[in-house]
Design a protein around this motif. Structure first.
Motif, PDB file in Angstrom:
ATOM      1  N   LEU A 185       5.102   5.446   0.487  1.00 51.94           N
ATOM      2  CA  LEU A 185       6.269   5.217  -0.364  1.00 51.94           C
ATOM      3  C   LEU A 185       6.806   3.792  -0.360  1.00 51.94           C
ATOM      4  O   LEU A 185       7.589   3.433  -1.233  1.00 51.94           O
ATOM      5  N   LEU A 186       6.408   2.971   0.616  1.00 49.33           N
ATOM      6  CA  LEU A 186       6.849   1.575   0.599  1.00 49.33           C
ATOM      7  C   LEU A 186       6.206   0.851  -0.581  1.00 49.33           C
ATOM      8  O   LEU A 186       5.055   1.130  -0.931  1.00 49.33           O
ATOM      9  N   PRO A 187       6.918  -0.078  -1.179  1.00 48.39           N
ATOM     10  CA  PRO A 187       6.297  -0.878  -2.242  1.00 48.39           C
ATOM     11  C   PRO A 187       5.088  -1.637  -1.695  1.00 48.39           C
ATOM     12  O   PRO A 187       5.107  -2.083  -0.554  1.00 48.39           O
ATOM     13  N   PRO A 188       4.033  -1.780  -2.472  1.00 50.38           N
ATOM     14  CA  PRO A 188       2.792  -2.392  -1.984  1.00 50.38           C
ATOM     15  C   PRO A 188       2.951  -3.741  -1.289  1.00 50.38           C
ATOM     16  O   PRO A 188       2.326  -3.954  -0.266  1.00 50.38           O
ATOM     17  N   PRO A 189       3.791  -4.677  -1.767  1.00 50.12           N
ATOM     18  CA  PRO A 189       3.874  -5.963  -1.071  1.00 50.12           C
ATOM     19  C   PRO A 189       4.450  -5.856   0.341  1.00 50.12           C
ATOM     20  O   PRO A 189       4.237  -6.726   1.156  1.00 50.12           O
ATOM     21  N   GLU A 190       5.163  -4.768   0.644  1.00 54.59           N
ATOM     22  CA  GLU A 190       5.775  -4.630   1.962  1.00 54.59           C
ATOM     23  C   GLU A 190       4.845  -3.976   2.979  1.00 54.59           C
ATOM     24  O   GLU A 190       5.174  -3.886   4.146  1.00 54.59           O
ATOM     25  N   LEU A 191       3.690  -3.517   2.542  1.00 55.36           N
ATOM     26  CA  LEU A 191       2.752  -2.893   3.460  1.00 55.36           C
ATOM     27  C   LEU A 191       2.078  -3.965   4.315  1.00 55.36           C
ATOM     28  O   LEU A 191       1.678  -5.008   3.814  1.00 55.36           O
ATOM     29  N   PRO A 192       1.928  -3.700   5.629  1.00 63.96           N
ATOM     30  CA  PRO A 192       1.315  -4.704   6.495  1.00 63.96           C
ATOM     31  C   PRO A 192      -0.188  -4.877   6.269  1.00 63.96           C
ATOM     32  O   PRO A 192      -0.721  -5.939   6.513  1.00 63.96           O
ATOM     33  N   LEU A 193      -0.863  -3.832   5.797  1.00 67.79           N
ATOM     34  CA  LEU A 193      -2.302  -3.904   5.554  1.00 67.79           C
ATOM     35  C   LEU A 193      -2.595  -3.557   4.109  1.00 67.79           C
ATOM     36  O   LEU A 193      -1.981  -2.673   3.537  1.00 67.79           O
ATOM     37  N   GLY A 246       4.870   8.529  -7.866  1.00 67.81           N
ATOM     38  CA  GLY A 246       5.031   8.437  -9.318  1.00 67.81           C
ATOM     39  C   GLY A 246       6.480   8.304  -9.730  1.00 67.81           C
ATOM     40  O   GLY A 246       6.801   7.596 -10.688  1.00 67.81           O
ATOM     41  N   TRP A 247       7.366   8.965  -9.008  1.00 66.87           N
ATOM     42  CA  TRP A 247       8.796   8.890  -9.333  1.00 66.87           C
ATOM     43  C   TRP A 247       9.445   7.598  -8.865  1.00 66.87           C
ATOM     44  O   TRP A 247      10.515   7.237  -9.335  1.00 66.87           O
ATOM     45  N   SER A 248       8.813   6.913  -7.918  1.00 62.86           N
ATOM     46  CA  SER A 248       9.446   5.722  -7.327  1.00 62.86           C
ATOM     47  C   SER A 248       9.565   4.558  -8.313  1.00 62.86           C
ATOM     48  O   SER A 248      10.438   3.716  -8.160  1.00 62.86           O
ATOM     49  N   GLY A 249       8.682   4.493  -9.280  1.00 62.30           N
ATOM     50  CA  GLY A 249       8.700   3.373 -10.213  1.00 62.30           C
ATOM     51  C   GLY A 249       8.003   2.140  -9.671  1.00 62.30           C
ATOM     52  O   GLY A 249       7.737   1.199 -10.409  1.00 62.30           O
ATOM     53  N   GLN A 250       7.710   2.128  -8.374  1.00 60.76           N
ATOM     54  CA  GLN A 250       7.032   0.983  -7.770  1.00 60.76           C
ATOM     55  C   GLN A 250       5.575   1.289  -7.439  1.00 60.76           C
ATOM     56  O   GLN A 250       4.785   0.388  -7.231  1.00 60.76           O
ATOM     57  N   ARG A 251       5.261   2.556  -7.361  1.00 60.53           N
ATOM     58  CA  ARG A 251       3.895   3.004  -7.093  1.00 60.53           C
ATOM     59  C   ARG A 251       3.542   3.990  -8.198  1.00 60.53           C
ATOM     60  O   ARG A 251       4.389   4.362  -8.998  1.00 60.53           O
ATOM     61  N   SER A 252       2.323   4.450  -8.227  1.00 56.80           N
ATOM     62  CA  SER A 252       1.940   5.381  -9.289  1.00 56.80           C
ATOM     63  C   SER A 252       1.269   6.611  -8.699  1.00 56.80           C
ATOM     64  O   SER A 252       0.640   6.556  -7.640  1.00 56.80           O
ATOM     65  N   LEU A 261       2.988  16.076  -2.510  1.00 56.21           N
ATOM     66  CA  LEU A 261       4.383  15.612  -2.575  1.00 56.21           C
ATOM     67  C   LEU A 261       4.452  14.087  -2.488  1.00 56.21           C
ATOM     68  O   LEU A 261       5.189  13.450  -3.249  1.00 56.21           O
ATOM     69  N   MET A 262       3.678  13.499  -1.584  1.00 59.94           N
ATOM     70  CA  MET A 262       3.682  12.036  -1.458  1.00 59.94           C
ATOM     71  C   MET A 262       3.228  11.384  -2.757  1.00 59.94           C
ATOM     72  O   MET A 262       3.800  10.383  -3.195  1.00 59.94           O
ATOM     73  N   GLU A 263       2.234  11.947  -3.408  1.00 59.40           N
ATOM     74  CA  GLU A 263       1.751  11.389  -4.671  1.00 59.40           C
ATOM     75  C   GLU A 263       2.800  11.526  -5.777  1.00 59.40           C
ATOM     76  O   GLU A 263       3.010  10.599  -6.555  1.00 59.40           O
ATOM     77  N   VAL A 264       3.456  12.672  -5.844  1.00 59.12           N
ATOM     78  CA  VAL A 264       4.508  12.875  -6.852  1.00 59.12           C
ATOM     79  C   VAL A 264       5.659  11.904  -6.610  1.00 59.12           C
ATOM     80  O   VAL A 264       6.161  11.276  -7.553  1.00 59.12           O
ATOM     81  N   LEU A 265       6.054  11.751  -5.354  1.00 59.59           N
ATOM     82  CA  LEU A 265       7.141  10.810  -5.037  1.00 59.59           C
ATOM     83  C   LEU A 265       6.749   9.375  -5.374  1.00 59.59           C
ATOM     84  O   LEU A 265       7.592   8.581  -5.795  1.00 59.59           O
ATOM     85  N   ALA A 284       5.791  12.530  13.780  1.00 60.52           N
ATOM     86  CA  ALA A 284       5.958  11.075  13.689  1.00 60.52           C
ATOM     87  C   ALA A 284       4.820  10.460  12.874  1.00 60.52           C
ATOM     88  O   ALA A 284       5.042   9.563  12.057  1.00 60.52           O
ATOM     89  N   TYR A 285       3.606  10.953  13.081  1.00 66.12           N
ATOM     90  CA  TYR A 285       2.448  10.466  12.320  1.00 66.12           C
ATOM     91  C   TYR A 285       2.626  10.757  10.832  1.00 66.12           C
ATOM     92  O   TYR A 285       2.328   9.914   9.987  1.00 66.12           O
ATOM     93  N   LEU A 286       3.136  11.951  10.502  1.00 66.86           N
ATOM     94  CA  LEU A 286       3.398  12.275   9.103  1.00 66.86           C
ATOM     95  C   LEU A 286       4.476  11.360   8.527  1.00 66.86           C
ATOM     96  O   LEU A 286       4.444  11.016   7.349  1.00 66.86           O
ATOM     97  N   GLY A 287       5.424  10.942   9.365  1.00 71.81           N
ATOM     98  CA  GLY A 287       6.426   9.965   8.930  1.00 71.81           C
ATOM     99  C   GLY A 287       5.793   8.617   8.611  1.00 71.81           C
ATOM    100  O   GLY A 287       6.167   7.959   7.636  1.00 71.81           O
ATOM    101  N   VAL A 288       4.817   8.213   9.405  1.00 72.79           N
ATOM    102  CA  VAL A 288       4.097   6.964   9.141  1.00 72.79           C
ATOM    103  C   VAL A 288       3.334   7.072   7.825  1.00 72.79           C
ATOM    104  O   VAL A 288       3.312   6.120   7.027  1.00 72.79           O
ATOM    105  N   ILE A 289       2.723   8.230   7.577  1.00 74.93           N
ATOM    106  CA  ILE A 289       2.031   8.450   6.304  1.00 74.93           C
ATOM    107  C   ILE A 289       3.022   8.329   5.148  1.00 74.93           C
ATOM    108  O   ILE A 289       2.722   7.708   4.129  1.00 74.93           O
ATOM    109  N   ALA A 290       4.217   8.905   5.313  1.00 79.08           N
ATOM    110  CA  ALA A 290       5.238   8.822   4.254  1.00 79.08           C
ATOM    111  C   ALA A 290       5.631   7.373   4.005  1.00 79.08           C
ATOM    112  O   ALA A 290       5.749   6.944   2.848  1.00 79.08           O
ATOM    113  N   LEU A 291       5.839   6.605   5.065  1.00 79.03           N
ATOM    114  CA  LEU A 291       6.193   5.190   4.890  1.00 79.03           C
ATOM    115  C   LEU A 291       5.080   4.432   4.173  1.00 79.03           C
ATOM    116  O   LEU A 291       5.341   3.659   3.250  1.00 79.03           O
TER     117      LEU A 291
END
Length: 124
Positions: A27-35, A85-91, A79-83, A17-24
């Motif tokens: 991978l979430l676009p920066p404006p949607e992050l709570p912090l 880069g592929w998202s187009g919203q993060r780098s 993998l998180m970093e590569v994803l 579950a913690y790794l899922g939080v790391i993924a969120l």
């Protein structure tokens, strides 16, 4: 009292579950992050992966298994970093990947230091 196997499964589910939080958070676009990480982005990366690695110590006590878990976490961070880069919203950021990896190393070393006895006392 909870059986050891049940406690181990709960610990593993918590880690996943913690790794899922790391993924969120990754991978979430920066404006949607709570912090906002502010000027401490690399510290957030290292801390998040250090905590995940530290949580692996009670699950895999022997060095070969623990090393494999650490390598899996490093691969997950890459993998998180590569994803990103592929998202187009993060780098993709190599320095973030290095911070993730250094966090894994720190977490495993901390977990295998004197704190290992505290974690082992949990009988997970």
């Amino acid at each position: 009292m909870m059986r050891r196997q049940t406690l181990r499964r709960l610990w593993l589910c918590g880690l996943l579950a913690y790794l899922g939080v790391i993924a969120l958070a990754s991978l979430l676009p920066p404006p949607e992050l709570p912090l906002s990480p502010g000027g401490f982005d690399k510290l957030w990366h290292a801390g998040a992966y250090a905590a995940a690695a530290f949580a692996c110590v009670p699950l895999w006590r022997r060095w070969p298994s623990l090393l494999l878990a650490g390598l899996a976490l490093v691969a997950y961070g890459l993998l998180m970093e590569v994803l990103q880069g592929w998202s187009g919203q993060r780098s993709y950021d190599l320095m973030d990947a290095l911070a993730n990896s250094s966090g894994v190393a720190f977490g495993l070393l901390a977990g295998c230091s004197g704190l290992r006895g505290v974690l082992a006392a949990q009988h997970i």
